[in-house]
Each structure stands twice: as structure tokens, then as C-alpha cells.
Design an enzyme around this catalytic site. Structure first.
Site, PDB file in Angstrom:
ATOM      1  N   CYS A 235      -4.897   2.527  -3.548  1.00  0.00           N
ATOM      2  CA  CYS A 235      -3.665   2.821  -2.899  1.00  0.00           C
ATOM      3  C   CYS A 235      -2.544   1.938  -3.173  1.00  0.00           C
ATOM      4  O   CYS A 235      -1.743   2.023  -1.917  1.00  0.00           O
ATOM      5  CB  CYS A 235      -3.802   3.275  -1.287  1.00  0.00           C
TER       6      CYS A 235
ATOM      7  N   LYS B 136     -10.247  -1.004  10.930  1.00  0.00           N
ATOM      8  CA  LYS B 136     -10.340  -2.068   9.921  1.00  0.00           C
ATOM      9  C   LYS B 136     -10.603  -3.281  10.983  1.00  0.00           C
ATOM     10  O   LYS B 136     -10.733  -4.499  10.393  1.00  0.00           O
ATOM     11  CB  LYS B 136      -9.053  -2.350   9.001  1.00  0.00           C
TER      12      LYS B 136
ATOM     13  N   GLN C  65      -4.337  -5.090   6.827  1.00  0.00           N
ATOM     14  CA  GLN C  65      -5.620  -6.041   6.228  1.00  0.00           C
ATOM     15  C   GLN C  65      -5.632  -7.197   7.125  1.00  0.00           C
ATOM     16  O   GLN C  65      -5.920  -8.206   6.536  1.00  0.00           O
ATOM     17  CB  GLN C  65      -5.221  -6.082   4.965  1.00  0.00           C
TER      18      GLN C  65
ATOM     19  N   ASP D 193       3.448  -4.362   7.934  1.00  0.00           N
ATOM     20  CA  ASP D 193       2.143  -3.812   7.847  1.00  0.00           C
ATOM     21  C   ASP D 193       0.873  -4.652   8.052  1.00  0.00           C
ATOM     22  O   ASP D 193       0.585  -5.500   6.992  1.00  0.00           O
ATOM     23  CB  ASP D 193       2.067  -2.960   6.452  1.00  0.00           C
TER      24      ASP D 193
ATOM     25  N   HIS E 181       0.864  -1.203  -0.052  1.00  0.00           N
ATOM     26  CA  HIS E 181      -0.004   0.026  -0.045  1.00  0.00           C
ATOM     27  C   HIS E 181       0.811   1.301  -0.113  1.00  0.00           C
ATOM     28  O   HIS E 181       2.127   1.176   0.512  1.00  0.00           O
ATOM     29  CB  HIS E 181      -0.898  -0.075   1.182  1.00  0.00           C
TER      30      HIS E 181
HETATM   31  N1  7TS Z   1      -1.461  -0.680   4.565  1.00  0.00           N
HETATM   32  C1  7TS Z   1      -2.476  -1.396   4.026  1.00  0.00           C
HETATM   33  C2  7TS Z   1      -2.170  -2.982   3.521  1.00  0.00           C
HETATM   34  C3  7TS Z   1      -3.758  -1.235   3.902  1.00  0.00           C
HETATM   35  O1  7TS Z   1      -4.763  -1.738   3.297  1.00  0.00           O
HETATM   36  C4  7TS Z   1      -4.153   0.415   4.412  1.00  0.00           C
HETATM   37  C5  7TS Z   1      -5.584   0.967   4.061  1.00  0.00           C
HETATM   38  C6  7TS Z   1      -3.189   1.138   5.032  1.00  0.00           C
HETATM   39  C7  7TS Z   1      -1.853   0.759   4.986  1.00  0.00           C
HETATM   40  C8  7TS Z   1      -3.427   2.491   5.446  1.00  0.00           C
HETATM   41  O2  7TS Z   1      -4.226   2.432   6.582  1.00  0.00           O
HETATM   42  P1  7TS Z   1      -4.910   3.797   7.321  1.00  0.00           P
HETATM   43  O3  7TS Z   1      -5.659   3.237   8.163  1.00  0.00           O
HETATM   44  O4  7TS Z   1      -3.648   4.187   8.130  1.00  0.00           O
HETATM   45  O5  7TS Z   1      -5.188   4.650   6.266  1.00  0.00           O
HETATM   46  N2  7TS Z   1      -6.241   0.323   2.920  1.00  0.00           N
HETATM   47  C9  7TS Z   1      -7.344   0.908   2.177  1.00  0.00           C
HETATM   48  C10 7TS Z   1      -7.742   0.085   1.388  1.00  0.00           C
HETATM   49  O6  7TS Z   1      -7.453  -0.960   0.980  1.00  0.00           O
HETATM   50  N3  7TS Z   1      -9.065   0.831   1.074  1.00  0.00           N
HETATM   51  O7  7TS Z   1      -9.139   1.790   1.656  1.00  0.00           O
HETATM   52  C11 7TS Z   1      -8.036   1.944   2.620  1.00  0.00           C
END
Ligand code: 7TS
Length: 422
Positions: free
Chosen positions: A378, A240, A217, A214, A137
Site C-alpha cells: 500500500c 499493530k 508503524q 501517521d 502509505h
Molecule cells: N499508515 C501506515 C504507515 C501503515 O503502515 C498502515 C497499514 C496504515 C497507515 C493503515 O492502517 P490501518 O490499520 O488503518 O489499515 N499498513 C499495513 C502494512 O504495512 N501491511 O498491511 C497494512
């Protein structure tokens, strides 16, 4: 016993995973969107919140709201106790040794930036290498690019196969004595691939590198044990994991966190301030400048209680069967191509349809009451690899059913008929 409390007393094994009871715990699911009952399949972006989490937030603001770690008064003590109890719940959930290893942050993005700027700027120099993968990501790419610009370090990329699996021989080939950091996603948000992170961590350690995982997910779908994995850092977002937005976690091994400089300066993170010299607070407060997201952390604790009551094993088994069913049904749709066919996957079904733009698929699905995400997710390098503008993506949470999948597939078939040029 309230509805929410009752839901926390259910037995957590696969047989007893009562999907109707679970769905009853998520009020938002029981609404119509564009005249049809909502089918929510955008859990990779964010999950919905159970009543128990919503009630926890409500109770906090009705009864206990105060700032933490500073007031002598009753409300402040209650807020502090609940905030620190949430930290202990996180520690227990990911099986960290010490509560000091749990740093509250805004989310995965902030956690990774914290490590890049604090650990990275202290320990990574010109000519050193940072190894990431082709399926990251943007949150696990850009912070390292910034660090490379600041330090002269070099970013190296582990490639993946057509199926969306990391090429382990390439990982081994790229690891060398200059590799100081390996930053890898546990589960790909664009493809659903589950990476063999325990193996990657062991090999990276053998090469002398530190590893950040990371887990954005992963945590809602896979039992994470940071001690068993032996990762140095693990990052995830509460939202999430059925918790509020604006709260997340950085786990770091105590010795590493101790040796790292603060990331931001301000209140909470200091021990003593004079104009000549400031000394810093103990872990984890050294990394928590300013008033934290108190209600968010308490909500995260409540979400963890909920997930544990349902049982992560039972949740995983249920989601696996839904993903399997969705995959099988999707393969029956002529012209549909699944992007990401790794042998180990969770939660995510990304796909494209011949000569149809994914955003158009997403828009039609929305009109039919089905919420998915469409676009590059992303993860632009993943789209570049597959030479696609984007994909449509259904992502599964604990409350999704076979009926949801049927509605989703029917909507995809309709979208295809409406949009396809043939
Ligand atoms: N890393 C991964 C693998 C992610 O899927 C996401 C967010 C992030 C980092 C960033 O997370 P945040 O909570 O700091 O924004 N992924 C997604 C997605 O797949 N659709 O919307 C956000």
C-alpha cells in the site's frame, strides 16, 4: 494470579526482557504451518495478541458486555468505566495532556480521513497546499487527494533519497505560506525509515502549517510523546500494537478538535437534537458517532498495559538487535538487495532478489512456515521510485528471535535457489 496477570508483573528493563516468557504469552505462535513451527514476520501488517488481551476480551463478553454512556444499569456502568479507563491508558501511553484529546476510531485510515474531512474542509481552500512525502502509505495519500478534489487545494510531495530518507532541503523548499497541512509518516511501512518528525513539526509550525503524524508503524516500537513532539494530530491503529482490529486512535490538540465540525452524525455525538437544530456533544464524543468498538477499546487498554509491563524501551532494544542481525544475515545472501537503508530504521526489512518476483518469494516462504508480506505494501509511490513491482518484507515484533531470523534467511536462500533463473 492468572498467567496473563503474572505476565504484567515483570520488570521492564532491557536486561530482564525475557523472550521465552514473552513468546509464552502469544499462543498463536506455537503452531505448525505447512508442517513447520510458524515464524511470524508480518507484524507491519498486524501483530499477534497476548493472552492478557484475549482474556480481557473474553472477560468483557462473559461478564460486562453492555452499551456505554447510556444505561443506568450495572453492566452498562462497568462497560463505560472500562471503556473510559482505556481512553485514559491511551492518553497516558502517548503522553497527551487531556483525555478529551483521545478520539476512538477504527484505525489509522479512519483517523486520517476524519482530519482531512473535518479539519481540512473547514480550514483548507483553493490554492492552499498540503505537503506529504514520497514514502506515505496510501492511507496518508488518498484522503488528501480527495480533499484536494473537493477544495481545489494542491498536493505537494517531499522526495526521498535512494536510502529512503526524506530530503530535508526539499522539505524546507516546499514549505511556504500556502502550506496549510503537513501529513507525514513517523515510520515508513515499506522501508522502515524513522523520519525526524520533531524537526519536521517545528519547521512546519514555523511556516504556519498544522501537522498530522501517521504513527501506524511507530507506536509499537518507539516511545511516542505527543506533547514533546508538539504534533497537532497523531493517528495509529490498535492492531499493530498487539490489540484487536477495528480500534484505533486519533490524538488531536484540544483547541483544534474543539473548532472542528463533526465527521459523522448519529447517536453519541449529539447534545440535543430537534428537527430545526442539533447541538453537538463535548469532546471526544463529538467525533464518536454511533455505538463505538467497546471491546476493541478495552482490548487496546489491555494491550497498552502489556506493552508497558514489558517496557517499550526493552522492546525497542530487543527489536533493534533482531533487525540488526536480520540485516547482517540478509546481506550475506548473494543477489539480495535491501530496499530502505536509512540510518535510522525500525522493525522492517524490505528486500528483493535478482530476477525473482517478490510474490513468489512470499509464497515459498509461506510453504516453509515463514509469514512475510510481499507486494507494494500500500505504498505504490515507493515502488515506483525504486522501479519495482514490489518487495518482500519481514517486519519484526517483540516476540521475534534470532532463530526466527535464521529460519527466515534459510527460507530465502531456498526460495532463491528454486526461483532464480541463473
Ligand atoms: N499508515 C501506515 C504507515 C501503515 O503502515 C498502515 C497499514 C496504515 C497507515 C493503515 O492502517 P490501518 O490499520 O488503518 O489499515 N499498513 C499495513 C502494512 O504495512 N501491511 O498491511 C497494512
Amino acid at each position: 494470579m492468572t498467567h496473563a496477570e503474572a505476565s504484567l508483573h515483570r520488570a521492564p528493563d532491557a536486561q530482564s526482557f525475557d523472550i521465552d516468557r514473552v513468546r509464552a504469552d502469544f499462543p498463536i505462535l506455537h503452531q505448525e504451518v505447512h508442517g513447520r513451527l510458524l515464524v511470524y514476520l508480518d507484524n507491519g501488517a498486524t501483530t499477534q495478541k497476548p493472552v492478557s488481551v484475549i482474556e480481557t476480551l473474553e472477560r468483557y463478553y462473559y461478564l460486562d458486555n453492555a452499551n456505554v454512556h447510556r444505561g443506568l444499569h450495572e453492566l452498562s456502568e462497568r462497560a463505560t468505566r472500562a471503556f473510559e479507563a482505556a481512553r485514559e491508558k491511551v492518553r497516558n501511553f502517548i503522553h497527551a495532556s487531556e483525555v478529551q484529546e483521545i478520539v476512538f476510531v477504527r484505525g489509522t485510515t479512519e483517523a486520517i480521513n476524519l482530519v482531512a474531512q473535518s479539519y481540512g474542509r473547514r480550514n483548507i481552500r483553493e490554492g492552499d497546499e498540503i505537503l506529504i512525502t514520497q514514502m506515505e502509505h496510501h492511507s496518508n495519500i488518498v484522503p488528501w487527494q480527495l480533499l484536494c478534489e473537493q477544495t481545489g487545494a494542491v498536493l505537494r510531495i517531499v522526495p526521498m533519497s535512494e536510502r529512503g530518507e526524506l530530503v530535508l532541503e526539499e522539505f524546507d523548499r516546499l514549505l511556504n505560506e500556502r502550506t496549510k497541512m503537513v501529513a507525514v509518516t513517523h515510520v515508513s511501512n515499506a522501508l522502515g525509515s524513522i523520519n525526524p518528525i520533531k524537526t519536521l513539526i517545528r519547521r512546519a509550525h514555523d511556516a504556519g502549517a498544522v501537522v498530522l503524524v501517521d504513527g501506524a508503524q511507530a507506536v509499537a516500537h518507539i516511545q511516542v510523546d505527543v506533547r514533546d513532539l508538539d504534533c497537532d494530530f497523531y493517528a495509529f491503529s490498535g492492531h499493530k500494537l498487539y490489540a484487536p482490529t477495528g480500534i484505533g486512535v486519533l490524538y488531536g490538540k484540544q483547541a483544534l478538535l474543539e473548532a472542528m465540525p463533526p465527521y459523522q452524525g448519529g447517536g453519541e455525538m449529539i447534545e440535543r437534537v430537534t428537527f430545526e437544530k442539533t447541538t453537538y456533544n463535548a469532546l471526544p464524543y463529538k467525533f464518536e458517532a454511533g455505538t463505538p468498538n467497546i471491546s476493541g477499546a478495552i482490548g487496546l487498554g489491555s494491550a497498552i498495559d502489556y506493552v508497558k509491563a514489558m517496557g517499550l524501551g526493552a522492546i525497542s532494544a530487543h527489536e533493534r538487535s533482531i533487525l540488526q542481525y536480520a540485516t547482517q544475515r540478509a546481506l550475506e545472501v548473494p543477489g539480495l538487495r535491501i530496499i530502505g537503508t536509512a540510518s535510522l530504521k525500525c522493525s522492517i526489512l524490505s528486500f528483493v532478489i535478482d530476477d525473482v518476483h517478490p510474490s513468489d518469494v512470499g509464497t515459498i516462504l509461506d510453504q516453509l512456515g515463514v509469514a512475510v508480506r510481499a507486494g507494494h505494501h500500500c505504498a505504490m509511490p515507493v515502488m515506483q521510485y525504486f522501479n519495482l513491482p514490489g518487495t518482500a518484507r519481514a517486519s519484526i515484533g517483540m516476540y521475534n528471535t534470532r532463530d526466527d531470523v535464521d529460519r527466515f534467511i534459510d527460507a530465502v536462500v531456498r526460495a532463491k535457489h528454486m526461483l532464480s533463473k541463473q
